[in-house]
Each structure stands twice: as structure tokens, then as C-alpha cells.
Design a protein around this motif. Structure first.
Motif, PDB file in Angstrom:
ATOM      1  N   SER A 264     -32.078  18.087 -16.978  1.00 42.55           N
ATOM      2  CA  SER A 264     -31.786  17.613 -15.621  1.00 42.55           C
ATOM      3  C   SER A 264     -33.082  17.391 -14.859  1.00 42.55           C
ATOM      4  CB  SER A 264     -30.899  18.611 -14.872  1.00 42.55           C
ATOM      5  OG  SER A 264     -31.620  19.819 -14.640  1.00 42.55           O
ATOM      6  N   GLY A 265     -32.965  16.747 -13.719  1.00 41.71           N
ATOM      7  CA  GLY A 265     -34.137  16.529 -12.887  1.00 41.71           C
ATOM      8  C   GLY A 265     -33.796  15.719 -11.651  1.00 41.71           C
TER       9      GLY A 265
ATOM     10  N   HIS B 138     -32.107  11.039  -5.770  1.00 37.31           N
ATOM     11  CA  HIS B 138     -31.020  11.303  -6.710  1.00 37.31           C
ATOM     12  C   HIS B 138     -31.330  12.516  -7.586  1.00 37.31           C
ATOM     13  CE1 HIS B 138     -30.374   6.997  -5.778  1.00 37.31           C
ATOM     14  NE2 HIS B 138     -29.099   7.289  -5.947  1.00 37.31           N
ATOM     15  N   VAL B 139     -30.264  13.084  -8.123  1.00 34.05           N
ATOM     16  CA  VAL B 139     -30.340  14.163  -9.105  1.00 34.05           C
ATOM     17  C   VAL B 139     -29.640  13.674 -10.366  1.00 34.05           C
ATOM     18  CG1 VAL B 139     -29.721  16.552  -9.624  1.00 34.05           C
ATOM     19  CG2 VAL B 139     -30.328  15.897  -7.279  1.00 34.05           C
ATOM     20  N   TRP B 140     -30.198  13.979 -11.537  1.00 31.58           N
ATOM     21  CA  TRP B 140     -29.605  13.523 -12.789  1.00 31.58           C
ATOM     22  C   TRP B 140     -29.459  14.680 -13.768  1.00 31.58           C
ATOM     23  CZ3 TRP B 140     -32.268  14.451 -17.288  1.00 31.58           C
ATOM     24  CH2 TRP B 140     -33.645  14.697 -17.172  1.00 31.58           C
ATOM     25  N   ALA B 141     -28.547  14.498 -14.703  1.00 31.68           N
ATOM     26  CA  ALA B 141     -28.413  15.441 -15.812  1.00 31.68           C
ATOM     27  C   ALA B 141     -27.825  14.694 -16.998  1.00 31.68           C
ATOM     28  CB  ALA B 141     -27.521  16.623 -15.438  1.00 31.68           C
TER      29      ALA B 141
ATOM     30  N   ALA C 157     -27.362  23.141 -10.462  1.00 35.25           N
ATOM     31  CA  ALA C 157     -25.909  23.071 -10.311  1.00 35.25           C
ATOM     32  C   ALA C 157     -25.307  22.034 -11.245  1.00 35.25           C
ATOM     33  CB  ALA C 157     -25.554  22.752  -8.859  1.00 35.25           C
ATOM     34  N   LEU C 158     -25.977  20.907 -11.383  1.00 37.11           N
ATOM     35  CA  LEU C 158     -25.470  19.861 -12.269  1.00 37.11           C
ATOM     36  C   LEU C 158     -25.547  20.309 -13.729  1.00 37.11           C
ATOM     37  CD1 LEU C 158     -24.202  17.155 -11.670  1.00 37.11           C
ATOM     38  CD2 LEU C 158     -26.443  16.087 -11.928  1.00 37.11           C
TER      39      LEU C 158
END
Length: 215
Positions: free
Chosen positions: A153-154, A199-202, A138-139
Motif C-alpha cells: 500500500s501507499g 490518493h491512497v492505494w493498495a 486501514a486499506l
């Protein structure tokens, strides 16, 4: 010589992450935007303590004009507070120089355990979050919709619970905060990731002028 990198954090108060970015790259010049004057005051004190170079701006990042662009534009726990996260990310790109980097992280409340606990313990705070944006896919889609390229992302950090400024009233609140601190301290010591990622990152790159012109 090569100019020093210019870093902008949107929603920077109270300045702890922006200060960490500066410490990782001391030659950089840091900039921050936030709508909280007390939060900016706290950030300024952090930087004044060691004489680091910082420029802080009071205002809404969606409307403020800084009259310049930056090598890195980042936010940490910001875009999930908007129903249309891609619109918020477009403002990240607006501040980013061609070929520069946009980096975003959001808390992972889409996972069952942290989402359920947050919804039960701090329902008012939970309601301010866009849960749909809290997956890597989604990010990534939101960054792509904002016009960014070369997106990755990850997920990162082990199974921490996020602290909440407002929880359900009563005797439960102090006990919850005690348990939360104990849990987070314990999982931080583990050498492996446990249960879920916090957390989620992009990250993505702003198109170069050449790419934007279709060359």
C-alpha cells in the motif's frame, strides 16, 4: 501463446480510467461493471472511438454474476462509499482468478486540509465517504480481511483537491470551482509532492488454489 490479460473495473463509469488501463496494455481485454446506464453509455463511446475491445455490464457489483474470473480486478474511488470496506473488497476477490491481482485506490480525505475543505464545501457528498479507510494501514487491513495476500500500500499524487458534483449553493460554488481548477493545475506542474497526497492505494493477490488448499 500466453493469453491476453483480462481486466475488470468495478464502478467503471464514465470509463476514463478503464480506457487508460487499456491504453497502457492495448493487448488486454477490458471489462467494466457499473449501476449507471448513462455512465456505461459514456464508457462505451470512449472505447468505440478507437475500436478497443471492451465488455460493459449494468448492475450492482455485489450481486452481478459475470460467470468468469479476471487477471486484474480494480476499483478507483469505490470502496470508501461502504461502511464495511472489507465486504466490498471481498467482491473484488470473488471476480479475481487464483493468483490474480486486486488493485484499489481511494481519495485521501483523512488528511486535515482536503478533509476539512470537502466537509465544508460539499457536506452531503462528504457524508457518503468512509474516512476511516483512507490510510494505507486501514486499506491493507481491509484487503487482508477480504482474504488477499502479498499486500502492499501507499499514497500517490500531490496535493490535489477532489472535484464534487454537488457543493453548497450560492455564489460561492462557481468561485470554489475556479479556485479548485487553478490549484490543481498549479500543483500538477510542480516536480515534487506538496503538503499531502491526493490518493491512497493498495494491491493484493488472490490466493492460488494450492495456497487455499493449504499445500
Amino acid at each position: 501463446g500466453i493469453p491476453e490479460p483480462e481486466i475488470l473495473e468495478l464502478g467503471c463509469a464514465p470509463g476514463t480510467i478503464l480506457k487508460t488501463l487499456h491504453d497502457l496494455r492495448p493487448s488486454s481485454r477490458c471489462h467494466g461493471v457499473d449501476f449507471s446506464q448513462p455512465g456505461l453509455d459514456a464508457a462505451r463511446q470512449l472505447f468505440l472511438s478507437d475500436g478497443a475491445d471492451v465488455s460493459l455490464h449494468l448492475g450492482d457489483f455485489r450481486r452481478i454474476d459475470l460467470r468468469r474470473r479476471f487477471n486484474l480486478v480494480a476499483s478507483f474511488g469505490l470502496v470508501e462509499h461502504f461502511e464495511e470496506a472489507a465486504d466490498a473488497i471481498r467482491h473484488h476477490r470473488r471476480f479475481c482468478e487464483p493468483g490474480g491481482t486486486v488493485a484499489i485506490t481511494v481519495p485521501n480525505l483523512a488528511s486535515l486540509v482536503p478533509g476539512t475543505v470537502h466537509r465544508w464545501v460539499a457536506p452531503t457528498d462528504f457524508a457518503t465517504h468512509n474516512i476511516d479507510i483512507m490510510t494505507p494501514a486501514a486499506l491493507e487491513n481491509a484487503l487482508a480481511s477480504a482474504g488477499l495476500v502479498d499486500i502492499e500500500s501507499g499514497r500517490f499524487e500531490t496535493a490535489r483537491f477532489h472535484a464534487h458534483s454537488v457543493v453548497r449553493p450560492g455564489m460561492f460554488a462557481p468561485a470554489y470551482r475556479t479556485v479548485l481548477r487553478a490549484w490543481n493545475a498549479t500543483v500538477d506542474l510542480l516536480p515534487f509532492r506538496l503538503f499531502w497526497s491526493a490518493h491512497v492505494w493498495a494491491i493484493g493477490r488472490a490466493p492460488s488454489e494450492r495456497l487455499r488448499c493449504g499445500i
